[in-house]
Scaffold this motif. Structure first.
Motif, PDB file in Angstrom:
ATOM      1  N   ILE A  28      12.715  11.216 -10.587  1.00 23.48           N
ATOM      2  CA  ILE A  28      13.476  10.501 -11.471  1.00 23.48           C
ATOM      3  C   ILE A  28      13.637   8.981 -11.273  1.00 23.48           C
ATOM      4  O   ILE A  28      13.976   8.114 -12.298  1.00 23.48           O
ATOM      5  N   ALA A  29      13.457   8.563 -10.051  1.00 21.19           N
ATOM      6  CA  ALA A  29      13.234   7.475  -9.590  1.00 21.19           C
ATOM      7  C   ALA A  29      11.761   6.739 -10.349  1.00 21.19           C
ATOM      8  O   ALA A  29      11.130   7.312 -10.150  1.00 21.19           O
ATOM      9  N   PRO A  30      11.954   5.321 -10.679  1.00 23.36           N
ATOM     10  CA  PRO A  30      10.891   4.866 -11.584  1.00 23.36           C
ATOM     11  C   PRO A  30       9.912   4.534 -10.498  1.00 23.36           C
ATOM     12  O   PRO A  30      10.055   4.462  -9.211  1.00 23.36           O
ATOM     13  N   ARG A  31       8.812   4.503 -10.857  1.00 24.68           N
ATOM     14  CA  ARG A  31       7.353   4.078 -10.047  1.00 24.68           C
ATOM     15  C   ARG A  31       7.736   2.790  -9.262  1.00 24.68           C
ATOM     16  O   ARG A  31       7.332   2.555  -8.175  1.00 24.68           O
ATOM     17  N   TRP A  32       8.113   1.890  -9.664  1.00 25.90           N
ATOM     18  CA  TRP A  32       8.420   0.437  -9.535  1.00 25.90           C
ATOM     19  C   TRP A  32       9.402   0.590  -8.390  1.00 25.90           C
ATOM     20  O   TRP A  32       9.354  -0.527  -7.520  1.00 25.90           O
ATOM     21  N   VAL A  33      10.031   1.504  -8.269  1.00 25.66           N
ATOM     22  CA  VAL A  33      10.872   1.717  -7.044  1.00 25.66           C
ATOM     23  C   VAL A  33      10.324   2.407  -5.667  1.00 25.66           C
ATOM     24  O   VAL A  33      10.460   2.010  -4.676  1.00 25.66           O
ATOM     25  N   ARG A  34       9.676   3.701  -6.431  1.00 25.98           N
ATOM     26  CA  ARG A  34       8.948   4.607  -5.218  1.00 25.98           C
ATOM     27  C   ARG A  34       7.479   4.085  -4.790  1.00 25.98           C
ATOM     28  O   ARG A  34       7.362   3.996  -3.586  1.00 25.98           O
ATOM     29  N   ASN A  35       6.815   3.304  -5.512  1.00 23.85           N
ATOM     30  CA  ASN A  35       5.482   2.986  -5.105  1.00 23.85           C
ATOM     31  C   ASN A  35       5.367   1.958  -4.057  1.00 23.85           C
ATOM     32  O   ASN A  35       4.321   1.922  -3.091  1.00 23.85           O
ATOM     33  N   PRO A  36       6.352   0.883  -3.872  1.00 21.01           N
ATOM     34  CA  PRO A  36       6.297  -0.067  -2.880  1.00 21.01           C
ATOM     35  C   PRO A  36       6.442   0.511  -1.600  1.00 21.01           C
ATOM     36  O   PRO A  36       5.662   0.092  -0.783  1.00 21.01           O
ATOM     37  N   ALA A  37       7.183   1.377  -1.410  1.00 17.72           N
ATOM     38  CA  ALA A  37       7.266   2.297  -0.111  1.00 17.72           C
ATOM     39  C   ALA A  37       5.901   2.966   0.105  1.00 17.72           C
ATOM     40  O   ALA A  37       5.318   3.052   1.236  1.00 17.72           O
ATOM     41  N   TYR A  38       5.485   3.707  -0.573  1.00 18.87           N
ATOM     42  CA  TYR A  38       4.258   4.501  -0.609  1.00 18.87           C
ATOM     43  C   TYR A  38       3.318   3.378  -0.395  1.00 18.87           C
ATOM     44  O   TYR A  38       2.359   3.611   0.705  1.00 18.87           O
ATOM     45  N   ASP A  39       2.967   2.243  -1.031  1.00 23.55           N
ATOM     46  CA  ASP A  39       2.101   1.136  -0.746  1.00 23.55           C
ATOM     47  C   ASP A  39       2.172   0.383   0.852  1.00 23.55           C
ATOM     48  O   ASP A  39       1.055   0.603   1.204  1.00 23.55           O
ATOM     49  N   LEU A  40       3.499   0.388   1.157  1.00 17.02           N
ATOM     50  CA  LEU A  40       3.562   0.063   2.555  1.00 17.02           C
ATOM     51  C   LEU A  40       2.940   0.983   3.505  1.00 17.02           C
ATOM     52  O   LEU A  40       2.204   0.495   4.625  1.00 17.02           O
ATOM     53  N   ILE A  41       3.265   2.004   3.422  1.00 16.47           N
ATOM     54  CA  ILE A  41       2.872   2.945   4.353  1.00 16.47           C
ATOM     55  C   ILE A  41       1.100   3.043   4.116  1.00 16.47           C
ATOM     56  O   ILE A  41       0.512   3.253   5.080  1.00 16.47           O
ATOM     57  N   ALA A  42       0.605   3.090   3.024  1.00 16.54           N
ATOM     58  CA  ALA A  42      -0.783   3.276   2.605  1.00 16.54           C
ATOM     59  C   ALA A  42      -1.324   2.060   3.362  1.00 16.54           C
ATOM     60  O   ALA A  42      -2.583   2.149   4.058  1.00 16.54           O
ATOM     61  N   ARG A  43      -0.933   0.922   3.052  1.00 14.10           N
ATOM     62  CA  ARG A  43      -1.591  -0.427   3.724  1.00 14.10           C
ATOM     63  C   ARG A  43      -1.523  -0.341   5.438  1.00 14.10           C
ATOM     64  O   ARG A  43      -2.513  -0.819   6.016  1.00 14.10           O
ATOM     65  N   ASN A  44      -0.811   0.199   5.790  1.00 17.31           N
ATOM     66  CA  ASN A  44      -0.444   0.308   7.433  1.00 17.31           C
ATOM     67  C   ASN A  44      -0.821   1.607   8.071  1.00 17.31           C
ATOM     68  O   ASN A  44      -0.710   1.826   9.382  1.00 17.31           O
ATOM     69  N   ARG A  45      -1.289   2.753   7.399  1.00 15.56           N
ATOM     70  CA  ARG A  45      -1.598   4.061   7.837  1.00 15.56           C
ATOM     71  C   ARG A  45      -2.555   4.161   9.052  1.00 15.56           C
ATOM     72  O   ARG A  45      -2.106   4.823   9.876  1.00 15.56           O
ATOM     73  N   TYR A  46      -3.813   3.266   9.227  1.00 15.28           N
ATOM     74  CA  TYR A  46      -4.429   3.607  10.271  1.00 15.28           C
ATOM     75  C   TYR A  46      -3.929   2.843  11.386  1.00 15.28           C
ATOM     76  O   TYR A  46      -4.099   3.360  12.489  1.00 15.28           O
ATOM     77  N   ARG A  47      -3.130   1.686  11.143  1.00 19.26           N
ATOM     78  CA  ARG A  47      -2.543   0.854  12.356  1.00 19.26           C
ATOM     79  C   ARG A  47      -1.277   1.857  12.861  1.00 19.26           C
ATOM     80  O   ARG A  47      -1.303   1.878  14.173  1.00 19.26           O
ATOM     81  N   ILE A  48      -0.350   2.624  12.144  1.00 21.08           N
ATOM     82  CA  ILE A  48       0.659   3.170  12.647  1.00 21.08           C
ATOM     83  C   ILE A  48       0.036   4.680  13.160  1.00 21.08           C
ATOM     84  O   ILE A  48       0.763   4.926  14.119  1.00 21.08           O
ATOM     85  N   PHE A  49      -0.770   5.342  12.266  1.00 19.62           N
ATOM     86  CA  PHE A  49      -1.077   6.662  12.536  1.00 19.62           C
ATOM     87  C   PHE A  49      -2.394   6.823  13.141  1.00 19.62           C
ATOM     88  O   PHE A  49      -2.593   8.046  13.807  1.00 19.62           O
ATOM     89  N   GLY A  50      -3.297   5.993  13.266  1.00 28.93           N
ATOM     90  CA  GLY A  50      -4.477   5.892  13.624  1.00 28.93           C
ATOM     91  C   GLY A  50      -5.584   6.587  12.691  1.00 28.93           C
ATOM     92  O   GLY A  50      -5.576   6.835  11.492  1.00 28.93           O
ATOM     93  N   ARG A  51      -6.772   6.383  12.996  1.00 26.69           N
ATOM     94  CA  ARG A  51      -8.189   6.623  12.356  1.00 26.69           C
ATOM     95  C   ARG A  51      -8.822   7.335  13.169  1.00 26.69           C
ATOM     96  O   ARG A  51      -9.245   7.062  14.321  1.00 26.69           O
TER      97      ARG A  51
END
Length: 142
Positions: A102-125
């Motif tokens: 129900i929350a619009p994408r412009w609210v949800r996707n910035p949080a998604y993008d923050l995790i996606a951009r940093n996923r290797y640094r935070i969780f590893g590769r």
């Protein structure tokens, strides 16, 4: 329409999740889905595989620098937070997460993008894609 808005995908395998196979976080997501999908509705393809690369390119995802996971459900392909929430909403015990749509994408996707951009640094590769168990191998495309 945003580049990451759902798109028609009528000829794609329903329940297919496209994921970054060398991302530890993404592989854990796949393991979570497997563990919570008793109906075995979902199948998986790593973006590093030939089939995953092809799917990604057809839907505008750069397979060498993926910004999103994706899921195909009911003839549509969903991206970013939409994809994660659609999958969660289809899993027993996690259906309530679907209400977050129900929350619009412009609210949800910035949080998604923050995790996606940093996923290797935070969780590893890893150097190679995850290897499914023998019982789950049939759920993975290559």
């Amino acid at each position: 329409m945003s580049r990451w808005s759902p798109q028609p995908a009528p000829h794609e395998l329903d329940g297919l999740i496209l994921f970054d196979g060398v991302c530890v976080f993404c592989s854990r997501w796949v393991r979570f889905v497997i563990d919570h999908d008793p109906a075995r509705r979902f199948s998986f393809v790593a973006i590093q595989s030939p089939a995953g690369r092809d799917l990604a390119e057809r839907f505008g995802i750069d397979p060498d620098a993926p910004e999103t996971n994706a899921v195909i459900l009911d003839g549509r392909i969903w991206f970013k937070s939409d994809a994660a929430l659609k999958v969660l909403a289809a899993l027993p015990g996690a259906k309530a997460f679907g209400a977050l749509m129900i929350a619009p994408r412009w609210v949800r996707n910035p949080a998604y993008d923050l995790i996606a951009r940093n996923r290797y640094r935070i969780f590893g590769r890893t150097d190679a894609c995850m290897i499914p168990s023998t019982e789950d191998q049939a759920r993975f495309l290559s």
